[in-house]
Design a protein around this motif. Structure first.
Motif, mmCIF file in Angstrom:
data_model
loop_
_atom_site.group_PDB
_atom_site.id
_atom_site.type_symbol
_atom_site.label_atom_id
_atom_site.label_comp_id
_atom_site.label_asym_id
_atom_site.label_seq_id
_atom_site.Cartn_x
_atom_site.Cartn_y
_atom_site.Cartn_z
ATOM 1 N N SER A 97 0.836 -1.201 0.000
ATOM 2 C CA SER A 97 0.000 0.000 0.000
ATOM 3 C C SER A 97 0.874 1.255 0.000
ATOM 4 O O SER A 97 1.619 1.474 -0.949
ATOM 5 C CB SER A 97 -0.959 -0.048 1.191
ATOM 6 O OG SER A 97 -1.961 0.927 1.070
ATOM 7 N N ALA A 121 0.097 -3.521 -4.081
ATOM 8 C CA ALA A 121 -1.052 -2.639 -3.851
ATOM 9 C C ALA A 121 -0.657 -1.179 -3.745
ATOM 10 O O ALA A 121 -1.270 -0.403 -3.011
ATOM 11 C CB ALA A 121 -1.815 -3.070 -2.592
ATOM 12 N N HIS A 158 -1.066 -6.732 -7.577
ATOM 13 C CA HIS A 158 -2.238 -5.915 -7.235
ATOM 14 C C HIS A 158 -3.515 -6.744 -7.372
ATOM 15 O O HIS A 158 -3.662 -7.496 -8.343
ATOM 16 C CB HIS A 158 -2.332 -4.709 -8.168
ATOM 17 C CG HIS A 158 -2.856 -3.472 -7.514
ATOM 18 N ND1 HIS A 158 -2.062 -2.393 -7.195
ATOM 19 C CD2 HIS A 158 -4.111 -3.123 -7.113
ATOM 20 C CE1 HIS A 158 -2.793 -1.446 -6.635
ATOM 21 N NE2 HIS A 158 -4.043 -1.861 -6.578
ATOM 22 N N ASN A 159 -4.394 -6.598 -6.414
ATOM 23 C CA ASN A 159 -5.672 -7.289 -6.463
ATOM 24 C C ASN A 159 -6.655 -6.479 -7.305
ATOM 25 O O ASN A 159 -6.842 -5.282 -7.081
ATOM 26 C CB ASN A 159 -6.228 -7.473 -5.048
ATOM 27 C CG ASN A 159 -7.360 -8.485 -4.983
ATOM 28 O OD1 ASN A 159 -8.074 -8.716 -5.966
ATOM 29 N ND2 ASN A 159 -7.555 -9.080 -3.831
ATOM 30 N N ASP A 162 -9.268 -4.576 -5.282
ATOM 31 C CA ASP A 162 -8.801 -3.607 -4.286
ATOM 32 C C ASP A 162 -9.664 -2.345 -4.321
ATOM 33 O O ASP A 162 -9.761 -1.682 -5.346
ATOM 34 C CB ASP A 162 -7.340 -3.246 -4.590
ATOM 35 C CG ASP A 162 -6.650 -2.508 -3.461
ATOM 36 O OD1 ASP A 162 -7.320 -1.742 -2.751
ATOM 37 O OD2 ASP A 162 -5.433 -2.692 -3.303
ATOM 38 N N HIS A 264 -7.680 -5.362 -0.502
ATOM 39 C CA HIS A 264 -6.419 -4.651 -0.296
ATOM 40 C C HIS A 264 -5.570 -5.532 0.616
ATOM 41 O O HIS A 264 -5.701 -5.474 1.839
ATOM 42 C CB HIS A 264 -6.719 -3.303 0.349
ATOM 43 C CG HIS A 264 -5.569 -2.344 0.347
ATOM 44 N ND1 HIS A 264 -4.972 -1.900 -0.806
ATOM 45 C CD2 HIS A 264 -4.916 -1.729 1.377
ATOM 46 C CE1 HIS A 264 -4.008 -1.043 -0.503
ATOM 47 N NE2 HIS A 264 -3.952 -0.936 0.819
ATOM 48 N N CYS A 265 -4.718 -6.353 0.014
ATOM 49 C CA CYS A 265 -4.147 -7.454 0.787
ATOM 50 C C CYS A 265 -2.762 -7.845 0.294
ATOM 51 O O CYS A 265 -2.345 -7.471 -0.795
ATOM 52 C CB CYS A 265 -5.090 -8.657 0.735
ATOM 53 S SG CYS A 265 -5.715 -9.039 -0.934
ATOM 54 N N CYS A 278 -4.501 -12.161 0.560
ATOM 55 C CA CYS A 278 -5.381 -12.229 -0.611
ATOM 56 C C CYS A 278 -5.976 -13.619 -0.810
ATOM 57 O O CYS A 278 -6.953 -13.773 -1.531
ATOM 58 C CB CYS A 278 -4.612 -11.830 -1.867
ATOM 59 S SG CYS A 278 -4.055 -10.110 -1.889
#
Length: 317
Positions: A97, A121, A158-159, A162, A264-265, A278
């Motif tokens: 993040s 992320a 990246h998910n 998210d 967001h993982c 995730c």
């Protein structure tokens, strides 16, 4: 270096990612830098008593002060070199993040020191450019221009689900083809409006910029694929840059993740509990580490100007 998220701290990142075990299993050192600025989250909810929550100055995200976090990262590496037996050609950065944003900045401004970077992320975000005031007041942080002296291999994970750092960026919060706010309520609506005002670039924009910076073509090949994760590698140099390029890999996860993660993982299954993971297949700590082991600085001296020479050999014990 494993860099924590906004509103977190070093111990939180240590617990979330579980990278101590990865380091122990593979015989490398992992350090967890801690931000200096107190996190400004735009919420009236206080932090739990005695729990310090911090942020890093990653340009457009996520600090309201121009703290020299790049200077801090350089000093941290100098300390490690002075006090531990480390390979200065195999120094890597990763983060979650805000830590992912910061990892991008480290790759931009410390290409003379690090060998590869793996943001999770978090996108490359040099400055806040919207005309409207920033909803959380982060515009006091210093902007930067990503112009690395050397090419840095990038693994971005990246998910797709998210809804903290949206895959499609701030502009795609309501237009994205993934429904980020099902059964929307007033709090979700407020959060979505806030996200639209953050000015986050999309993952695609970030990857496109890294491809240009790393002198690789936009034609990639899928190197990992399963029911919920696809990784695409861009590693073919553009014309005339055969000796001055570095690969860019994008791993896209499509998973709701563990309860409470809102997509967001941190990638991978959870070994102890499910918080913050995730719950995707194949791409995890080991995947990140294996990416790192393929790359080294190839003899570049600190603050040198030699280009990155492609992939290094696999690490051996």
């Amino acid at each position: 270096m494993n860099i924590h998220a906004l509103g977190a701290n070093a111990k939180g990142q240590q617990s979330l990612t579980g990278f101590d075990k990865t380091a122990s299993d593979n015989k490398f050192i992992v350090v967890y830098p801690e931000g200096f600025s107190k996190a400004k989250l735009g919420t009236p909810l206080p932090a739990p008593p005695g729990v310090p929550l911090y942020s890093f100055n990653a340009g457009g995200c996520c600090s309201d002060k121009p703290v020299d976090d790049i200077g801090f990262m350089r000093k941290l590496i100098e300390y490690m070199e002075d006090n531990y037996s480390i390979d200065s050609e195999r120094i890597y950065a990763m983060g979650m993040s805000n830590g992912g944003f910061m990892t991008n900045r480290v790759a931009c401004e410390m290409s003379d020191v690090i060998a590869a970077a793996a943001p999770v992320a978090g996108v490359l975000f040099e400055s806040y450019s919207l005309e409207t005031p920033h909803p959380l007041g982060w515009t006091k942080a210093d902007d930067f221009v990503c112009a690395p002296e050397n090419r840095i291999p990038i693994l971005h994970t990246h998910n797709r689900m998210d809804n903290i750092v949206p895959f499609a960026g701030s502009s795609g919060v309501f237009e994205d083809d993934v429904s980020l706010f099902d059964d929307i309520n007033l709090i979700d609506w407020w959060g979505a409006q806030t996200l639209k005002g953050m000015g986050f670039p999309s993952v695609r924009e970030s990857i496109e910029k890294w491809r240009k910076l790393n002198h690789v073509k936009d034609s990639g090949k899928v190197v990992t694929s399963n029911s919920n994760t696809v990784c695409t590698l861009y590693s073919e140099p553009v014309e005339g840059k055969d000796d001055d390029f570095a690969p860019v890999e994008l791993c896209v996860i499509h998973s709701e993740g563990a309860k409470g993660t809102v997509g967001h993982c941190w990638p991978g299954q959870a070994e102890q509990g499910a918080f913050g993971r995730c719950l995707n297949e194949d791409v995890d700590n080991s995947y990140i580490w294996q990416f790192f082991t393929k790359h080294k600085r190839n003899g570049r001296k600190a603050k040198g100007k030699a280009g990155f020479g492609g992939e290094g050999e696999e690490l051996k014990e």
